[in-house]
Design a protein around this motif. Structure first.
Motif: not given
Lengths: 88, 417
Positions: B94, B98, B126, B130, B393, B396
Motif C-alpha cells: 500500500m 500511496s 489517496n 494509504g 482493506y 480503507y
C-alpha cells in the motif's frame, strides 16, 4: 485537449523502437523457453563465466553494466521523443 | 444517493447555504443533506453496503481474536516467514501505491503545473489514507499498540532501517494530514485554519518529497536485513532502495488513475464538471509520468542483475517467473500507456493502470512471501490472515468513500474558501 496522430513518421525512432521490441521479445522468449541458444549467447558474450579475482569482476562490471547504462542514456531520449510526438 | 441528487435541487451539498439562504448544519452535512430516515434508506438500498456489513461481521471477531490470543492464532508466520500478508500486502504494497500524494503535490505546488489541480486533492487523500491504513496493518501485525512510541522515543535504534521507516511514516503521515486539512476546513467553514495551512504549503510539499523519497527507498532497504533469504533476482543490496523508489512513482500515479476512474464511474454525482471534463486529459498526463518511470525501472532492474552478476538465474524456473513478472507488471502496462498516449485514448491508459497497480502488489508479495526463503518451503497464509487483510482493506475503502462523499475533493467548494 485533443490528440491527433500525425502519419508522417519519424523513421529513425520508429526503426529503433522496432529493433528494441524485437530484441526484448527474443530475449524474453529465449529465457522463457530456456532455449539453449540463450545460454550459449550469455556464455559467448561473457555474461556467464567464472570469476577468479576482483579484477575479473570489475572488468565484467565495467563492461556490461556500463554498456547497459550507455544504452539506457541513448534509448531514453528517443523514447521520450517517441512518446511525446504527434501531439497537436 | 444518485436518485436524491436528481430529485432534490439543493443536493449534493457544495456550499454552506441552501438555495433559500438558510445554513446547513454539521449534522446535515454529515448526512449528506438527507433526513436520517432517507439516509438509512439509501444506505440499505446500496448492495455494496451489504457486502461491507458481511465482511465486517466476519472480520472484526477475527481481529479481536488476534488481539486476545496473539498472532499465532490467525497467521502462519514464523521465524522463517516473519512478514505475511499484513506487511507484504498492507505495508509494502500500500505504501508505493500511496506515493501519489507527494508526486501530485510536487507537480502542482512546486513545478507549477496548475492544470493538474483538479486531481491534486484526490491524490493527496489517496496518499494519506494509504499510509494511514498501512500503519493500521502494521498495528494488527505488531499488536500492543500502546508500545508503538517505544522504537521512536524510548528505545532508540538510529542505526536501524526500521527506526528510519517508523519516524518517516509518522512525520509524513502528519504532513499528509496537514495537506488534506484545507478541504476539511472549507467543508466546516473555518477559513482561518485553511489560511494557516496554505501559508505552509511549500514547506509541506518539500517535506513530503524528502520524507517520501527516503522511506520509499528505506522500505526496500529493509530487505537487505535478509540477504540470504530473498531470491537474488528480487534482491540487490545496492539497488533495492532505487527499485522500490522508482516503482513507487508509477505505482502511485497508476493508483490515482484507477481511483479517479472509479470515482468517474460510481461517484459521478459527487464530481463537478471541471473534474469530469478534464479527467481524460489528466489521465494521459499521468500516463506519461508512468512510462518514463517504467522504462527507468526496467533499466535499473537489468543494471542490478548485471551488477550482481545474476544472469545465470534467468535460465532457471525462478528466472522465468521473474521475467514473467517484469513482462506482465511493467512491460505490458508500459506498452499500453505508450499506445494510450499516442492514440490519445484514456481508456487504454486506465487498463494499463490496473495492470500496473496489480503488478506493484504482485512484486511486493513476491519479494516478501513468494521469493522469501526461495530454497525452502512456501508459506501459505492462514485463512484468518486473509480475512483480516480483506477486513482492514474494506475499512480503507469505506473511509475513502465516506470522505469523498463529503469533503471537496472531487468538486470545488462553492462557498467562502
Amino acid at each position: 485537449m485533443k490528440y491527433e496522430i500525425n502519419h508522417q513518421r519519424d523513421w529513425i525512432s520508429f526503426i529503433l523502437m522496432i529493433q528494441i521490441s524485437i530484441a526484448v521479445g527474443m530475449m524474453l522468449l529465449g529465457f522463457i523457453f530456456q532455449a539453449e541458444w540463450a545460454k550459449n549467447f550469455m556464455i559467448g558474450v561473457g555474461m556467464i563465466k567464472p570469476m577468479h579475482n576482483q579484477v575479473d569482476y570489475y572488468t565484467y562490471i565495467k563492461g556490461i553494466e556500463y554498456l547497459l547504462c550507455v544504452y539506457y542514456f541513448m534509448v531514453f531520449p528517443v523514447f521520450y521523443i517517441f512518446v511525446n510526438k504527434k501531439k497537436q | 444517493m444518485k436518485l436524491f441528487t436528481i430529485n432534490k435541487q439543493e443536493l449534493p451539498i457544495v456550499d454552506h447555504f441552501r438555495p433559500d439562504g438558510s445554513k446547513w448544519t454539521l449534522k446535515e452535512k454529515l448526512l449528506l443533506g438527507l433526513t436520517f430516515q432517507d439516509y438509512r434508506k439509501q444506505f440499505f438500498r446500496n448492495p455494496v453496503n451489504w457486502v461491507v456489513i458481511i465482511i465486517f461481521l466476519t472480520g472484526i471477531p477475527i481481529i479481536i481474536e488476534r488481539y486476545v490470543y496473539g498472532l499465532a492464532s490467525v497467521t502462519h508466520s514464523s521465524n522463517d516467514y516473519p512478514w505475511g500478508l499484513f506487511l507484504g500486502f498492507g505495508l509494502f504494497g500500500m505504501v508505493p501505491l500511496s506515493a501519489s500524494g507527494f508526486l501530485l503535490g510536487t507537480t502542482v505546488e512546486l513545478f507549477g503545473r496548475k492544470d493538474f489541480h483538479p486531481i491534486e486533492r484526490l491524490a493527496l487523500l489517496n496518499g494519506l489514507l494509504g499510509y494511514f491504513f498501512a500503519v493500521c496493518f502494521l498495528l494488527v501485525d505488531l499488536g500492543l499498540p500502546w508500545r508503538l512510541p517505544y522504537p521512536m522515543f524510548v528505545s532508540l535504534g538510529p542505526a536501524a532501517v526500521l527506526f528510519l521507516v517508523a519516524w518517516h511514516v509518522a512525520t509524513y503521515l502528519s504532513v499528509q494530514i496537514a495537506e488534506v486539512l484545507p478541504s476539511f476546513f472549507e467543508w466546516i467553514g473555518w477559513l482561518k485554519g485553511k489560511k494557516v495551512i496554505r501559508g505552509m504549503v511549500l514547506g509541506l510539499t518539500i517535506a513530503g518529497i524528502i520524507l517520501s523519497t527516503l522511506h520509499q527507498g528505506a522500505l526496500g532497504a529493509l530487505f537487505t536485513y535478509a540477504p540470504g533469504k530473498v531470491h537474488p533476482l528480487w534482491l540487490s543490496a545496492n539497488f533495492q532502495w532505487l527499485h522500490f523508489f522508482c516503482s513507487s512513482i508509477f505505482g502511485g500515479l497508476s493508483m490515482v488513475i484507477v481511483v479517479s476512474t472509479l470515482c468517474k464511474k460510481f461517484l459521478a454525482w459527487r464530481c463537478d464538471d471541471h473534474f469530469l471534463v478534464s479527467l481524460d486529459r489528466l489521465t494521459l498526463g499521468l500516463a506519461k509520468g508512468c512510462v518514463f518511470a517504467m522504462i527507468t525501472y526496467i533499466a535499473i532492474k537489468f543494471a542490478a542483475i548485471a551488477h550482481d552478476k545474476e544472469w545465470v538465474y534467468l535460465l532457471t524456473g525462478w528466472g522465468q517467473y521473474y521475467l514473467f513478472e517484469i513482462s506482465l507488471a511493467v512491460l505490458l502496462p508500459m506498452m499500453l500507456y505508450v499506445l494510450a498516449i499516442r492514440k490519445g485514448n484514456a481508456t487504454v491508459a486506465r487498463v494499463a493502470a490496473i495492470f500496473a497497480v496489480l503488478g506493484i502488489l504482485w512484486n511486493r508479495i513476491n519479494t516478501c512471501l513468494v521469493c522469501f526463503n526461495w530454497y525452502m518451503y512456501r508459506e501459505i497464509p492462514h485463512w484468518k490472515e486473509v480475512a483480516i487483510t480483506i477486513t482492514v482493506y474494506t475499512a480503507y475503502i469505506v473511509t475513502y468513500r465516506f470522505i469523498l462523499y463529503r469533503l471537496p475533493i472531487l468538486y470545488e467548494w462553492k462557498g467562502a474558501k
